[in-house]
Design an enzyme around this catalytic site. Structure first.
Site, PDB file in Angstrom:
ATOM      1  CG  ASP A  10      -1.813   1.237   1.294  1.00  0.00           C
ATOM      2  OD1 ASP A  10      -2.317   1.668   0.228  1.00  0.00           O
ATOM      3  OD2 ASP A  10      -2.002   1.806   2.386  1.00  0.00           O
ATOM      4  CB  SER A  11       0.163   4.789  -0.582  1.00  0.00           C
ATOM      5  OG  SER A  11      -0.924   4.886   0.321  1.00  0.00           O
ATOM      6  CB  CYS A  73      -3.169   0.717  -2.556  1.00  0.00           C
ATOM      7  SG  CYS A  73      -3.102   2.457  -2.989  1.00  0.00           S
ATOM      8  CD  GLU A 151       0.666   6.540   5.913  1.00  0.00           C
ATOM      9  OE1 GLU A 151       1.821   6.400   6.327  1.00  0.00           O
ATOM     10  OE2 GLU A 151      -0.019   5.586   5.460  1.00  0.00           O
ATOM     11  CB  CYS A 183      -9.156   5.189   0.608  1.00  0.00           C
ATOM     12  SG  CYS A 183      -7.493   5.462   1.250  1.00  0.00           S
ATOM     13  CG  HIS A 185      -4.765   5.048   4.514  1.00  0.00           C
ATOM     14  ND1 HIS A 185      -4.266   4.598   3.320  1.00  0.00           N
ATOM     15  CD2 HIS A 185      -3.684   5.423   5.254  1.00  0.00           C
ATOM     16  CE1 HIS A 185      -2.935   4.712   3.316  1.00  0.00           C
ATOM     17  NE2 HIS A 185      -2.568   5.211   4.497  1.00  0.00           N
TER      18      HIS A 185
END
Ligand code: DGL
Length: 259
Positions: A10-11, A73, A151, A183, A185
């Site tokens: 994932d990012s 992602c 993050e 997403c 996240h």
């Protein structure tokens, strides 16, 4: 081959919402997770930048002898998975916003989708929406600023609450009864979202569906690990490892890795 790890990238730390589902469903499997937090967010980047980062992560996981790659992602999936499938000889599992179940089940004929700019502007997303949601009002909202806060370990903060209020307002005005989380996240926001949304609005998160799809593709390739040995779970971040460990409730010992 079946003992080789499942590669997941994932990012950043969001794809752990997918890793957790995979680990819960397939507890024997070895896993190798890459959080490219140094380059997060992907959502504001160009299609080509997202593609190059996805290639870098894929090649790293292939070098680690992963047997399958889960692109955990939405932004990377919607912008790069076709290219990855055409160019690397390994099965890929992707994740896309679950517009289809929302469109099929909505009673109010209005659904909300919260995702990154990269996902909402992708061709793949438009194709899926045109295919499954014609005649349904789809209220698209870019979740700008949400990923950077996650993050930074700022999930339950006032700042996050204000952003979410701003993003949900137009959807609630249009009387949505489904909110699609586009997403990886965002599942970490579910406790907050549940408090903020009326009980008539259902939240759709596709983590479990991705884990089931991983299971079925592994099975079809005869790659399920039937060993009873304790699995090797390796999680790495090229950014702030403390946040990765914190989002995983310190249950796994994630490490820093330059990649
Ligand atoms: N977690 C990612 C997704 O599912 C990417 C978020 C980002 O880096 O912008 O889209």
């Amino acid at each position: 081959m079946s003992k080789k790890p499942i590669g997941i990238f994932d990012s950043g730390i969001g794809g752990t919402s997918i890793f957790k589902e995979i680990h819960a469903l397939l507890p024997n499997e070895n896993c190798f997770y890459l959080a490219d937090s140094k380059n997060a967010p992907y959502g504001d980047k160009s299609k080509d930048q997202i593609l190059q980062l996805s290639i870098k992560n894929t090649e790293y996981l292939i070098a680690k002898e992963c047997k399958i790659i889960v692109v955990a992602c939405n932004t990377a999936t919607t912008n790069a998975i076709n290219y990855l499938r055409e160019n690397y000889n390994i099965p890929f599992i992707g994740i896309e916003p679950a517009i289809k179940p929302a469109a099929l089940n909505t009673q109010t004929k209005a659904v909300g989708i919260l995702a990154t700019k990269g996902t909402l502007s992708s061709q793949l997303f438009h194709k899926t929406t045109d295919l499954y949601a014609s005649g349904i009002k789809v209220i698209e909202q870019v979740g700008e600023g949400i990923v950077p806060l996650i993050e930074e370990d700022k999930v339950g903060t006032k700042e996050m609450l204000l952003l979410l209020e701003k993003y949900l307002e137009p959807m609630l005005k249009q009387n949505i009864d489904y909110l699609v989380l586009g997403c990886t996240h965002y599942p970490y926001l579910i406790p907050m979202l549940t408090k903020m949304l009326p009980s008539t609005v259902k939240i759709i998160d596709s983590g479990l569906a991705v884990a089931k799809q991983t299971q079925s593709v592994l099975s079809a390739h005869n790659l399920l690990n039937d060993s009873e040995a304790k699995p090797n779970i390796n999680l790495f971040s090229n950014g702030n490892v403390a946040v990765l460990n914190s989002i995983l409730d310190h249950k796994f010992n994630a490490s820093f890795l330059e990649f």
